[in-house]
Design an enzyme around this catalytic site. Structure first.
Site, mmCIF file in Angstrom:
data_model
loop_
_atom_site.group_PDB
_atom_site.id
_atom_site.type_symbol
_atom_site.label_atom_id
_atom_site.label_comp_id
_atom_site.label_asym_id
_atom_site.label_seq_id
_atom_site.Cartn_x
_atom_site.Cartn_y
_atom_site.Cartn_z
ATOM 1 N N HIS A 9 2.104 -8.532 -0.906
ATOM 2 C CA HIS A 9 1.247 -7.520 -1.519
ATOM 3 C C HIS A 9 0.177 -8.234 -2.353
ATOM 4 C CE1 HIS A 9 0.966 -3.200 -2.312
ATOM 5 N NE2 HIS A 9 0.610 -3.480 -3.545
ATOM 6 N N ASP A 55 5.488 -8.015 2.469
ATOM 7 C CA ASP A 55 5.209 -7.107 1.355
ATOM 8 C C ASP A 55 6.515 -6.480 0.867
ATOM 9 O OD1 ASP A 55 4.322 -5.015 -0.348
ATOM 10 O OD2 ASP A 55 2.429 -4.913 0.731
ATOM 11 N N SER A 81 -3.380 -0.923 -1.739
ATOM 12 C CA SER A 81 -2.201 -0.360 -2.376
ATOM 13 C C SER A 81 -2.447 1.121 -2.706
ATOM 14 C CB SER A 81 -1.843 -1.178 -3.620
ATOM 15 O OG SER A 81 -0.557 -0.869 -4.071
#
Length: 409
Positions: free
Chosen positions: A375, A342, A249
């Protein structure tokens, strides 16, 4: 019981779908769908056990109970589908590696360079997702690498690393957390444990966080850590000539940007002449483009909490802080991994970044888009995580073997 099973069905459907992207609801959808999507077998077990105990204790079965049973069957079908989709990650990752490195690249991996990449797909790991302690690993904690309070790092290594003279390859890990939260020892623990068990020296760092410390302080800290590793890791059994960098991330953004701005004095105040090059990169569900006009929620967040000025006040800073626009002619092996579900960082960012990389990078660029992955999929052990860490291990093993070959010939 009906309400319980309806709730479980909704969780299953949420995990099955990607959800809203680039909106205020994205983060909420992520937190709702994250665990169900990665641990469908656990949620299926809970639902089956709860339903079984309910019917076992019931004296009669009503119409409502029969409806509940139908919902259970539908939910179990989705949980099974999610589990099967998680297992597809193994083939996707393997195909990506073979396409870039050759079909027989595994057979060419040497066994005599101090590292290995054995299979880790064992039920004992994904059936115990939050077990991080592994035998044979030691952790040296809170070593300073700079002057700031958060300039601390941990070193993970095999217990025998300090008992021989073999220099081992180094992995530098950068945690995520939207540049504003997060801490070392919170993310990528399955990967770090796996690599430390198989010959790597793993360095996990903290860096200064926004909004107190605005960008590029976080990037400067990453580069400070690279310099520290080059100058000190030999004392801990590491090879300062081979550093791989990884992150997730916001950490994926920072590891990619640090690699693409190596030796750039703009981000090395006070240590402009020091070498900050790395030898390979693994970026996992990273952020690659701050300028994307369709991603309004992320841009607003960056302007409010991360960047020193808004995109209207300084549009060039948003472009220069995007890895997508920092790609020049380079030779740097890179492995980019993203989930197609995601909803926090759109998968299109990874696709665009990889496309640009392949145009200007003479070294292998590997891209794996994992079906069903949300994610944060790699934070704990799961079926998908096990395939992920095994594939990253193979990639890094290949990079180190290639580096050793080139430096000894």
């Amino acid at each position: 019981m009906l309400y319980f099973n309806v709730f479980m069905l909704l969780l299953a459907v949420t995990a099955l779908c990607r959800g809203p992207v680039s909106s205020g609801a994205s983060v909420l959808w992520f937190f709702i769908s994250w665990l169900p999507g990665e641990l469908p077998w656990l949620f299926a077990t809970i639902q089956i056990a709860g339903t079984f105990l309910f019917f076992l204790s019931s004296e009669s079965i009503s119409v409502k109970d029969m409806c509940s049973l139908v919902i259970v069957v539908a939910a179990i079908a989705i949980w099974f589908h999610l589990h099967v989709k998680a297992r597809l990650a193994g083939q996707v990752l393997q195909d990506a590696l073979r396409d870039a490195l050759g079909k027989n690249f595994e057979a060419r991996l040497p066994l005599s360079i101090g590292v290995a990449s054995p299979s880790v797909i064992h039920q004992r790991d994904w059936l115990n997702p939050f077990r991080y302690a592994h035998k044979g690993i030691e952790c040296l904690q809170d070593i300073s690498y700079g002057d700031a309070k958060r300039n601390k790092l941990d070193i993970y290594r095999g217990v025998d690393a300090s008992q021989n003279d073999v220099s081992r390859p180094v992995l530098l890990h950068i945690h995520g957390g939207a540049w504003v939260i997060g801490n070392k020892n919170q993310q990528a623990k399955p990967l770090i444990s796996y690599l430390a068990q198989n010959g790597w020296i793993c360095v996990d760092i903290n860096y200064r966080l926004a909004p107190r410390n605005r960008y590029p302080d976080c990037l400067i800290d990453v580069k400070k850590a690279i310099v520290w590793i080059k100058e000190n890791i030999q004392n801990y059994g590491g090879d300062p000539k081979f550093i791989a960098i990884t992150g997730e991330s916001a950490g994926g953004h920072l590891c990619a940007l640090a690699a693409l701005t190596a030796n750039n004095p703009e981000f090395q105040p006070g240590f402009e002449a020091r070498d900050t090059r790395v030898q390979s990169v693994v970026s996992v569900y990273g952020v690659y483009d701050f300028t994307n006009q369709r991603d309004g929620s992320m841009r607003s967040f960056l302007e409010k909490y991360v960047m020193p000025k808004t995109s209207l006040e300084n549009p060039d800073s948003f472009r220069s802080s995007s890895p997508l626009f920092r790609i020049n002619g380079l030779h740097l092996p890179m492995f980019v991994i993203h989930g197609d579900k995601d909803c926090v960082v759109p998968v299109q960012q990874a696709r665009n970044f990889v496309h640009a990389l392949k145009q200007k990078n003479s070294a292998p660029v590997i891209y794996a888009e994992l079906p069903g992955a949300q994610h944060g999929f790699d934070i704990f052990h799961s079926v998908r995580t096990e395939f992920h860490i095994e594939s990253v291990g193979k990639f890094l093993h290949h990079c180190y073997a290639d580096h050793r070959s080139n430096t000894t010939t």
